[in-house]
Design a protein around this motif. Structure first.
Motif, PDB file in Angstrom:
ATOM      1  N   LEU B 204       0.817  -1.209   0.000  1.00  0.00           N
ATOM      2  CA  LEU B 204       0.000   0.000   0.000  1.00  0.00           C
ATOM      3  C   LEU B 204       0.855   1.266   0.000  1.00  0.00           C
ATOM      4  N   GLY B 205       2.166   1.103  -0.167  1.00  0.00           N
ATOM      5  CA  GLY B 205       3.038   2.272  -0.172  1.00  0.00           C
ATOM      6  C   GLY B 205       3.545   2.582   1.226  1.00  0.00           C
ATOM      7  N   ASP B 206       4.172   3.753   1.347  1.00  0.00           N
ATOM      8  CA  ASP B 206       4.774   4.107   2.629  1.00  0.00           C
ATOM      9  C   ASP B 206       3.695   4.386   3.672  1.00  0.00           C
ATOM     10  N   PHE B 207       4.025   4.066   4.920  1.00  0.00           N
ATOM     11  CA  PHE B 207       3.034   4.257   5.988  1.00  0.00           C
ATOM     12  C   PHE B 207       3.726   4.580   7.302  1.00  0.00           C
ATOM     13  N   LEU B 208       2.903   4.969   8.260  1.00  0.00           N
ATOM     14  CA  LEU B 208       3.392   5.332   9.575  1.00  0.00           C
ATOM     15  C   LEU B 208       2.363   4.832  10.585  1.00  0.00           C
ATOM     16  N   ILE B 209       2.843   4.333  11.722  1.00  0.00           N
ATOM     17  CA  ILE B 209       1.893   3.977  12.774  1.00  0.00           C
ATOM     18  C   ILE B 209       2.032   4.983  13.917  1.00  0.00           C
ATOM     19  N   LYS B 210       0.956   5.735  14.132  1.00  0.00           N
ATOM     20  CA  LYS B 210       0.937   6.668  15.264  1.00  0.00           C
ATOM     21  C   LYS B 210       0.666   5.890  16.536  1.00  0.00           C
ATOM     22  N   VAL B 211       1.433   6.183  17.580  1.00  0.00           N
ATOM     23  CA  VAL B 211       1.242   5.492  18.857  1.00  0.00           C
ATOM     24  C   VAL B 211       1.061   6.515  19.963  1.00  0.00           C
ATOM     25  N   ASN B 212       0.180   6.206  20.885  1.00  0.00           N
ATOM     26  CA  ASN B 212       0.036   7.014  22.099  1.00  0.00           C
ATOM     27  C   ASN B 212      -0.391   6.057  23.205  1.00  0.00           C
ATOM     28  N   ASP B 213      -0.683   6.589  24.374  1.00  0.00           N
ATOM     29  CA  ASP B 213      -1.089   5.739  25.487  1.00  0.00           C
ATOM     30  C   ASP B 213      -2.180   6.478  26.244  1.00  0.00           C
ATOM     31  N   ARG B 214      -3.264   5.777  26.548  1.00  0.00           N
ATOM     32  CA  ARG B 214      -4.372   6.421  27.249  1.00  0.00           C
ATOM     33  C   ARG B 214      -3.927   6.987  28.601  1.00  0.00           C
ATOM     34  N   GLN B 215      -2.922   6.356  29.228  1.00  0.00           N
ATOM     35  CA  GLN B 215      -2.441   6.871  30.514  1.00  0.00           C
ATOM     36  C   GLN B 215      -1.767   8.219  30.326  1.00  0.00           C
ATOM     37  N   ILE B 216      -0.984   8.352  29.247  1.00  0.00           N
ATOM     38  CA  ILE B 216      -0.331   9.635  28.960  1.00  0.00           C
ATOM     39  C   ILE B 216      -1.395  10.681  28.646  1.00  0.00           C
ATOM     40  N   LEU B 217      -2.360  10.275  27.840  1.00  0.00           N
ATOM     41  CA  LEU B 217      -3.431  11.168  27.412  1.00  0.00           C
ATOM     42  C   LEU B 217      -4.216  11.683  28.629  1.00  0.00           C
ATOM     43  N   ASP B 218      -4.606  10.769  29.502  1.00  0.00           N
ATOM     44  CA  ASP B 218      -5.374  11.163  30.677  1.00  0.00           C
ATOM     45  C   ASP B 218      -4.526  12.014  31.627  1.00  0.00           C
ATOM     46  N   GLY B 219      -3.242  11.633  31.790  1.00  0.00           N
ATOM     47  CA  GLY B 219      -2.347  12.424  32.633  1.00  0.00           C
ATOM     48  C   GLY B 219      -2.203  13.828  32.066  1.00  0.00           C
ATOM     49  N   MET B 220      -2.069  13.895  30.744  1.00  0.00           N
ATOM     50  CA  MET B 220      -1.911  15.178  30.067  1.00  0.00           C
ATOM     51  C   MET B 220      -3.162  16.036  30.258  1.00  0.00           C
ATOM     52  N   LEU B 221      -4.337  15.432  30.070  1.00  0.00           N
ATOM     53  CA  LEU B 221      -5.592  16.183  30.254  1.00  0.00           C
ATOM     54  C   LEU B 221      -5.707  16.667  31.695  1.00  0.00           C
ATOM     55  N   ALA B 222      -5.317  15.829  32.651  1.00  0.00           N
ATOM     56  CA  ALA B 222      -5.416  16.200  34.068  1.00  0.00           C
ATOM     57  C   ALA B 222      -4.518  17.396  34.369  1.00  0.00           C
ATOM     58  N   ILE B 223      -3.240  17.324  33.945  1.00  0.00           N
ATOM     59  CA  ILE B 223      -2.340  18.446  34.280  1.00  0.00           C
ATOM     60  C   ILE B 223      -2.676  19.714  33.499  1.00  0.00           C
ATOM     61  N   CYS B 224      -3.402  19.557  32.367  1.00  0.00           N
ATOM     62  CA  CYS B 224      -3.848  20.745  31.636  1.00  0.00           C
ATOM     63  C   CYS B 224      -5.064  21.390  32.317  1.00  0.00           C
TER      64      CYS B 224
END
Lengths: 500, 500
Positions: B204-224
């Motif tokens: 399918l050609g070149d690709f990228l897999i984006k990765v994150n973590d719900r713990q980082i996301l929730d921690g980030m939302l909390a400190i924001c």
């Protein structure tokens, strides 16, 4: 009747539980580390689950297919589809649901068994009841004039499920259909040939295909004195003759459907006839039946059909059976149904009824405004599945549920890095490989896993091997181990796998 | 830019056409008679059809798959399933519908998109929305503690369909899941490896897999400064960053979801960060984010994950992306989404969005009262299908829709009997064979059929051959013909087929 009492009490408990409990629900609170999360959730949930007596199940008449079931199912499907391809069929797929209007007036008395979707705004939809009507809709929508194709998919019917007989509310059908205007009986003969090939290849034992023709059936009903408006409903009754006795069928026709007793008896005389080509010829001479032009047309068709079946080498598997009626409204010509001939002792184990059926439906596509005559067949995969399962249990056959060829193991702690590098190499070479998701698994645990899962080869890597630049390759069955140079590993494994 | 202009014009034409006519509709025209039966049936129905002005179509957002589509689809599925098997997965199947209660509180804001079945008495049912919740229900129902399996099937969502992007209301998902308590990040790394293998193999050609973590996301939302009750809904907004601009996402968060503007801006600063392992390490040092234990835990997990991904040889395909949120409620740890990197000109042709996605969901099975941590992935077959179709059109590839190997032809009239005997012999030998369903087809028609269908071999039988006890074997491509003794025919065909 203590057992009946017990069943009643149990059914009552389930009913009460369903009425009282709200559907299982749990709110996600703050999210912590992942193993913690699950623990917190479960502890929050536990009292609620206990309170609500929540039952985790599949809907009535449906089931999951476990990995073991799926292996069996895939083998059955593979045989069926191979046969369809051998006969030059193309593959087709249609949606699980159709506009409700597409399904109305197609199934006669069975229409009440159609699953409808809730009106959530927009179109009114129903789950497909078979694959034939969606196929006909496809032909009409795309103005297809000729097509030989197969169609594998789930269909849904709100019937009383009978798990023992392999009768579910969700089940899989495999259909083969030939659409197009051709010379008489040639595609019809091929359909019967296909049924014979499939049942033989699945080794389901001896079988018979009952054949009749809607024209003969209608002609017979007419000369017996059935009013035309009652043809389809009387057909439904006649069709039950393989399940219930003539006495009960007669009762249904007379008491429930208002047929005169002498009319019912005349039908009875015919409906109990079955035989080969000679019966077809005998019926052509029948003083009453031969008065119906329609019946004669059907009998001529069957004569031609039998000629072709002889050329195809399957005539001895076919029985002309005047009781065969098929419930569905849309058939217009030849109809057929394959039944397995079991010895009485086997019959007690499992009575699966018909395993394949079909017929000619020249008017169905016309109902969608496009004229194409069709003939087809449907294989009852779930009934066959029930039989094969039963057989496997009897013979205690053990089956693999994975195809893993190589297991990557280590006798040492802290060797995950080496295992990961090694397994990536195997995967990239197209080799089916697994490892345990542990930092420090025990060697014995790893070897036991291979034996349980019937994985043939193990690659072992430890400090010694790493130093020497080798890998230990172990055969799980013989337990023999040899050292292989690391750079030759993939080639050696491929060689071993091609030999086995 | 003449080429771009052309593309724009073409896209515009497609859009206009779509606006003016609903997809695949056929209006019923006049009916011409082909056979008596059909004529009678159609004439009975005609007034009814005219009254209801019936349109023959598939339901909104669904489609049939033609034989050509099915060949492409089967090739895609075959690659995907081969990869799943290479990683030792077992196969599973679950019903198309579940008890409604099983699906509630699992999908957050998307729950409104679930298709419900009509209450026809009995249980309340809904069509499955994905394969993950049914899998979790299966694990809980059978108290499974460990399982690596795959699951291929249709799912249904009441979304606004976008045919051009391959977004339908009925679509096929291919899921791979690992259930069980293991050492951290090993199964998670394998899931990412599988996504890489599948996208590479499908070319399918070149690709990228984006990765994150719900713990980082929730921690980030909390400190924001986001209140915990708004975590999931703000996640939904953040997740739209790949489709709409930051300005629009910010507007949604502030104006629609009531977030303070400065809180939204803090989120914006993070959500626009993406990079590799170095970004993970940088975030560990971030003075604000490092104050959240939850975020730190997630960052440590990602560090370990990146170590494993390097060993598996795929680290350069992975991008840590703080804007990745995934809409679904049930994720608790690592989340990921694969996107294709297209050149701008290709992008205009087709924007399919993500082609694979997944993550860790440690709490989901617990919602059914049984504790099992899980991680998995889902391949978006229909989006890949749309891409492959597009590519094939561009390159004008021609594909066979049948596998027929031999065609049985005759130059003579009244040779159906010989053709039938011959083709039965071929079928019984496992050879894929066809003939025309006509008593007296023209030889040219038969040979044209072979060329059109790309059938490689023709067996010709006529009076001469019958007398000599031979059969003419013709290669469709070279048009060379040779006489073969009748008794050697099957062996000769098998030899030719194994050579080609």
């Amino acid at each position: 009747m203590p057992q009946l009492g017990l069943l009643h009490r149990r059914a009552w408990a389930v009913l009460v539980a369903q009425l009282l409990r709200p559907p299982c629900e749990v709110r996600l609170g703050a999210v912590r580390s992942h193993s913690q999360v699950a623990e917190v959730l479960t502890s929050q949930l536990k009292p609620q689950l206990e309170r609500s007596n929540c039952i985790i199940k599949t809907p009535k008449g449906t089931r999951d297919l476990s990995p073991h079931d799926m292996v069996v199912r895939e083998k059955i499907l593979d045989r069926i589809v191979s046969c369809f391809k051998r006969h030059g069929a193309k593959m087709l797929d249609t949606p699980a649901f159709e506009l409700k209007g597409m399904l109305t007036e197609k199934y006669g008395e069975d229409s009440k068994l159609i699953f409808d979707l809730k009106d959530q705004g927009g179109e009114l939809l129903s789950l497909r009841y078979d694959l034939t009507v969606p196929f006909a809709r496809y032909l009409a929508m795309n103005k297809v004039k000729k097509m030989k194709c197969y169609h594998v998919g789930k269909v849904w019917r709100r019937e009383s499920p009978s798990i023992a007989q392999g009768r579910y509310r969700e089940f899989c059908q495999c259909d083969f259909d030939i659409a197009g205007q051709y010379d008489p009986m040639i595609p019809d003969a091929e359909c019967l040939k296909i049924i014979c090939e499939i049942i033989s290849e699945l080794q389901l034992g001896d079988f018979l295909i009952k054949v009749n023709d809607r024209q003969i059936l209608d002609g017979m009903l007419a000369i017996c004195g059935v009013p035309e408006s009652k043809f389809r409903t009387i057909c439904s009754s006649v069709d039950k003759l393989d399940k219930i006795s003539w006495k009960d069928v007669r009762y249904e026709m007379v008491a429930e459907k208002g047929l005169a007793p002498e009319v019912a008896d005349r039908i009875g005389d015919y409906a109990q006839c079955h035989g080969g080509l000679s019966l077809v010829e005998q019926m052509c001479q029948d003083p009453r039946l031969s008065q119906s032009k329609q019946a004669l047309k059907g009998l001529e068709d069957l004569k031609l059909l039998f000629k072709y079946l002889t050329l195809l080498g399957i005539a001895e598997k076919i029985s002309f059976d005047l009781s065969l009626a098929r419930g569905l409204d849309y058939y217009t010509g030849v109809i057929y149904e394959a039944v397995l001939l079991q010895t009485p002792s086997e019959e007690e184990l499992l009575n699966v009824g018909s395993v394949a059926a079909g017929g000619r439906y020249d008017g169905l596509v016309g109902l969608f405004g496009h004229m194409v005559p069709c003939v087809g067949l449907s294989i009852g995969v779930d009934r066959i599945f029930a039989m094969v399962e039963q057989k496997m249990k009897t013979f205690g056959e053990r089956m693999r549920t994975t195809e893993t060829q190589v297991f990557v193991a280590t006798p040492q702690k802290n060797f995950l890095h080496e295992r990961l590098k090694l397994i990536a190499e195997l995967w990239d070479a197209g080799i089916k490989a697994e490892l345990l998701y542990k930092n420090n698994p025990k060697l014995l645990t790893q070897l036991h896993y291979c034996e349980n899962m019937m994985i043939p080869l193990v690659v072992i890597i430890g400090e010694q091997e790493l130093k020497k630049g080798v890998i230990k390759l172990r055969s799980v069955v013989s337990r023999k181990e040899v050292d292989i140079k690391r750079e030759n590993l993939v080639a050696e494994i491929q060689k071993r796998l091609s030999e086995s």
